[in-house]
Design a protein around this motif. Sequence first.
Motif, PDB file in Angstrom:
ATOM      1  N   THR A  55      10.575   8.503 -23.427  1.00  0.00           N
ATOM      2  CA  THR A  55       9.250   7.921 -23.633  1.00  0.00           C
ATOM      3  C   THR A  55       9.343   6.704 -24.540  1.00  0.00           C
ATOM      4  O   THR A  55       9.987   6.743 -25.587  1.00  0.00           O
ATOM      5  CB  THR A  55       8.292   8.958 -24.253  1.00  0.00           C
ATOM      6  OG1 THR A  55       8.253  10.108 -23.413  1.00  0.00           O
ATOM      7  CG2 THR A  55       6.897   8.399 -24.394  1.00  0.00           C
ATOM      8  N   GLU A 100       3.589   4.486 -24.248  1.00  0.00           N
ATOM      9  CA  GLU A 100       2.858   5.117 -23.158  1.00  0.00           C
ATOM     10  C   GLU A 100       3.588   5.016 -21.818  1.00  0.00           C
ATOM     11  O   GLU A 100       3.002   5.251 -20.763  1.00  0.00           O
ATOM     12  CB  GLU A 100       1.466   4.508 -23.045  1.00  0.00           C
ATOM     13  CG  GLU A 100       0.616   4.801 -24.272  1.00  0.00           C
ATOM     14  CD  GLU A 100      -0.781   4.239 -24.173  1.00  0.00           C
ATOM     15  OE1 GLU A 100      -1.252   3.959 -23.056  1.00  0.00           O
ATOM     16  OE2 GLU A 100      -1.399   4.067 -25.234  1.00  0.00           O
ATOM     17  N   GLU A 153       3.146   5.701 -16.298  1.00  0.00           N
ATOM     18  CA  GLU A 153       2.388   5.913 -17.523  1.00  0.00           C
ATOM     19  C   GLU A 153       2.545   7.358 -17.961  1.00  0.00           C
ATOM     20  O   GLU A 153       2.585   8.261 -17.124  1.00  0.00           O
ATOM     21  CB  GLU A 153       0.914   5.606 -17.289  1.00  0.00           C
ATOM     22  CG  GLU A 153       0.646   4.153 -16.970  1.00  0.00           C
ATOM     23  CD  GLU A 153      -0.809   3.915 -16.636  1.00  0.00           C
ATOM     24  OE1 GLU A 153      -1.364   4.683 -15.823  1.00  0.00           O
ATOM     25  OE2 GLU A 153      -1.390   2.981 -17.212  1.00  0.00           O
ATOM     26  N   THR A 154       2.621   7.603 -19.272  1.00  0.00           N
ATOM     27  CA  THR A 154       2.818   8.969 -19.758  1.00  0.00           C
ATOM     28  C   THR A 154       1.657   9.889 -19.393  1.00  0.00           C
ATOM     29  O   THR A 154       1.866  11.076 -19.175  1.00  0.00           O
ATOM     30  CB  THR A 154       3.011   9.005 -21.290  1.00  0.00           C
ATOM     31  OG1 THR A 154       1.924   8.336 -21.915  1.00  0.00           O
ATOM     32  CG2 THR A 154       4.328   8.366 -21.682  1.00  0.00           C
ATOM     33  N   ASP A 155       0.454   9.343 -19.285  1.00  0.00           N
ATOM     34  CA  ASP A 155      -0.674  10.203 -18.913  1.00  0.00           C
ATOM     35  C   ASP A 155      -0.836  10.336 -17.398  1.00  0.00           C
ATOM     36  O   ASP A 155      -1.700  11.043 -16.926  1.00  0.00           O
ATOM     37  CB  ASP A 155      -1.975   9.732 -19.556  1.00  0.00           C
ATOM     38  CG  ASP A 155      -2.344   8.304 -19.195  1.00  0.00           C
ATOM     39  OD1 ASP A 155      -1.500   7.583 -18.633  1.00  0.00           O
ATOM     40  OD2 ASP A 155      -3.483   7.909 -19.490  1.00  0.00           O
TER      41      ASP A 155
END
Length: 154
Positions: A103, A106, A128-130
């Motif tokens: 990571t 983001e 994207e991390t989300d």
Amino acid sequence: MSLIFKTIQTEGIAELSYLLGDDDEGVGAIFDPRADVEIYVEMAREAGLAITHIFETHIHADLVSGSRELCARLESAKIYSSGEGGAEYGFGPEKIKDDDRFTFGEVLVTARHTPGHTPEHMSYLLAETDHPESRGRCSPAIRFSFRRLVALTC
């Protein structure tokens, strides 16, 4: 977050490398650095990034990698190379496997073992991390693979 993404081309040959970073967190990575590493040091300094990861897609028999020199120049970086396909190195990189994840702010980087060009070859998927590349859900992503950058969308 402000994503920093730059493509660096080596003149005269088909060699691309990439800088990925998050300026809010002040961290970044280089993918497949060329032998002349000063460009990465300068780019990171200008962007306010500490390079923490140096990723290789494969063992470069066709060109000279700058990973070891860049690592020696930066106190903050480690080299990450494939541990797949029976890869053997004459030095001690951090060996990564298929589906290892990293990571940067983001941005989620997922290693994918993609043998072909070489038995140990790795591609790196950015998302994207989300919105990681979860099964059953579609989200935009980018994949680095041996001198290629591919945008993946639905």
